[in-house]
Write an enzyme that holds these catalytic residues in place. Structure first.
Site, mmCIF file in Angstrom:
data_model
loop_
_atom_site.group_PDB
_atom_site.id
_atom_site.type_symbol
_atom_site.label_atom_id
_atom_site.label_comp_id
_atom_site.label_asym_id
_atom_site.label_seq_id
_atom_site.Cartn_x
_atom_site.Cartn_y
_atom_site.Cartn_z
ATOM 1 N N TYR A 102 24.886 -61.154 41.609
ATOM 2 C CA TYR A 102 26.089 -60.328 41.638
ATOM 3 C C TYR A 102 27.207 -60.914 40.778
ATOM 4 O O TYR A 102 28.342 -60.451 40.846
ATOM 5 C CB TYR A 102 26.589 -60.170 43.076
ATOM 6 C CG TYR A 102 25.715 -59.296 43.955
ATOM 7 C CD1 TYR A 102 24.568 -58.687 43.475
ATOM 8 C CD2 TYR A 102 26.036 -59.086 45.292
ATOM 9 C CE1 TYR A 102 23.773 -57.900 44.277
ATOM 10 C CE2 TYR A 102 25.236 -58.293 46.114
ATOM 11 C CZ TYR A 102 24.103 -57.705 45.596
ATOM 12 O OH TYR A 102 23.313 -56.925 46.393
ATOM 13 N N LYS B 118 14.251 -68.319 48.423
ATOM 14 C CA LYS B 118 13.002 -68.067 47.713
ATOM 15 C C LYS B 118 12.775 -69.172 46.689
ATOM 16 O O LYS B 118 12.474 -68.936 45.517
ATOM 17 C CB LYS B 118 13.065 -66.691 47.036
ATOM 18 C CG LYS B 118 11.713 -66.173 46.534
ATOM 19 C CD LYS B 118 10.694 -65.933 47.628
ATOM 20 C CE LYS B 118 9.419 -65.335 47.023
ATOM 21 N NZ LYS B 118 8.322 -65.298 48.014
ATOM 22 N N ASP C 100 11.007 -63.482 52.042
ATOM 23 C CA ASP C 100 10.044 -62.423 52.313
ATOM 24 C C ASP C 100 9.372 -62.632 53.670
ATOM 25 O O ASP C 100 9.128 -61.675 54.411
ATOM 26 C CB ASP C 100 9.015 -62.313 51.186
ATOM 27 C CG ASP C 100 8.436 -63.652 50.756
ATOM 28 O OD1 ASP C 100 8.950 -64.699 51.188
ATOM 29 O OD2 ASP C 100 7.467 -63.652 49.974
ATOM 30 N N ASP D 185 22.584 -59.641 51.490
ATOM 31 C CA ASP D 185 22.875 -58.215 51.429
ATOM 32 C C ASP D 185 21.681 -57.410 51.954
ATOM 33 O O ASP D 185 21.807 -56.549 52.825
ATOM 34 C CB ASP D 185 23.196 -57.833 49.983
ATOM 35 C CG ASP D 185 23.825 -56.457 49.859
ATOM 36 O OD1 ASP D 185 24.018 -55.786 50.886
ATOM 37 O OD2 ASP D 185 24.134 -56.054 48.733
ATOM 38 N N ASP E 67 20.991 -55.722 55.983
ATOM 39 C CA ASP E 67 20.745 -54.288 56.107
ATOM 40 C C ASP E 67 19.427 -54.023 56.829
ATOM 41 O O ASP E 67 19.304 -53.061 57.601
ATOM 42 C CB ASP E 67 20.714 -53.622 54.724
ATOM 43 C CG ASP E 67 22.111 -53.299 54.209
ATOM 44 O OD1 ASP E 67 23.087 -53.823 54.774
ATOM 45 O OD2 ASP E 67 22.225 -52.528 53.245
#
Length: 327
Positions: A120, A168, A200, A224, A228
């Site tokens: 971002y 990750k 993951d 983010d 969600d």
């Protein structure tokens, strides 16, 4: 002491749930000065700017900011507003409430998300018609600042005693490797227990057994997406608040968007925005009032009235009034 609060409703249901939160705050015996400003799609159509300079400056100087939602201009609004308050961490609870039809009613998570960098950071390029690039930025300094916040949060809490680092680093060895190693190092120095999970694997495990996780510390994009995902476990984005914390000021917003399909109909669920306001109260040092607002919202969610998204037929105003009555 008077607290200056910037109020930026934005677009869509932001114009309905933000006044609801202000109404709840005004019912408390606290000296707030609310100053409203504009941002979002509508103001861009009028002025050509999604985030006018005066709105940015207000957020940069106010004690705290209440933000609603922005539509197509969201990235042009919320990212600069987070910059205005120098927000380095996004605090996002994902909690199932009694009486709400949740996929995993045992869910009670808190995401602490790095808020300034990662993918971002805005470093994108179109090199040719066939090739575009995105540069991911991870720094030791930003990772340290997040880790120190997480350690202080856990150390000061009666409920939490450790946190999980989600990353990750097995693939993004340099960037997520730096993030993981820095956060782990700070936690070790401060005597805070941690474990780590690949992002993951976390996505699967949190769905199967959310109780195995408590406080989750993660990079920007992972926080983010995964928060969600957690919203889906507790009943939807309409129930998730968030706080963007900086060294001297902060910005509070619900996680849901503008919901254009119901905007203007007075049926938007104000719970996430009111809980975000409760987070603001805690941030400003009004812990008892924050607990009272949270309790009033939880009682309203459990016993009604409820907006249509939760199976009821109440209006935004009905729910707001019920929360205030319980206060």
């Amino acid at each position: 002491m008077t607290h200056e609060i910037a109020v930026i409703p934005g677009d869509g249901i932001g114009k309905e749930v933000t006044p609801a939160a202000v109404e709840v705050l005004e019912s408390l015996d606290i000296d707030f000065e609310f100053i409203e400003a504009e941002a979002g799609d509508a103001v861009k159509e009028e002025t050509g700017e999604a985030l006018p300079q005066e709105t940015y400056d207000l957020a940069a100087s106010a004690d705290a900011t209440l933000f609603g939602a922005a539509g197509e201009t969201a990235a042009d609004v919320i990212l600069p507003l987070r910059e205005a308050v120098d927000s380095f961490v996004n605090v996002r609870p994902a909690k199932a409430y009694p009486g709400i039809d949740a996929v995993r009613p045992e869910t009670d998570l808190l995401f602490l998300r790095e808020n300034t960098e990662g993918v971002y950071s805005g470093h994108e390029d179109r090199l040719t018609d066939d090739v575009s690039t995105l540069t991911r930025v991870v720094t030791e300094s930003a990772s340290e600042r997040l880790a120190e916040f997480a350690c202080d949060f856990v150390a000061d809490s009666d409920k939490h005693d450790s946190f999980t680092i989600v990353h990750k680093a097995n693939v993004m060895r340099e960037t997520d490797g730096l993030f993981r190693d820095t956060v782990k190092s700070v936690a070790d120095e401060q005597g805070i227990e941690t474990d780590e999970v690949l992002m993951d694997a976390f996505a699967t495990r949190v769905c199967l057994d959310p109780e195995q996780f408590d406080v989750v510390v993660c990079p920007n994009l992972a926080g983010d997406v995964l928060s969600d995902l957690a919203a889906g476990l507790v009943g939807g984005l309409g129930l998730l608040p968030s706080a963007n914390i900086g060294p001297e000021r902060a910005l509070f917003e619900p996680v849901h968007g503008t919901a254009p399909d119901i905007a203007g109909e007075n049926v938007a669920n104000p719970a996430a925005k009111i809980i975000s306001a409760a987070m603001m109260l805690e941030y400003l040092g009004y812990e008892e009032e924050s607990e009272a607002v949270n309790a009033a919202v939880e009682a309203t969610l459990a016993d009604g009235p409820r907006t249509p998204d939760l199976g009821g037929d109440a209006s935004t105003e009905d729910v707001t009034a019920a929360v205030i009555d319980r206060l």
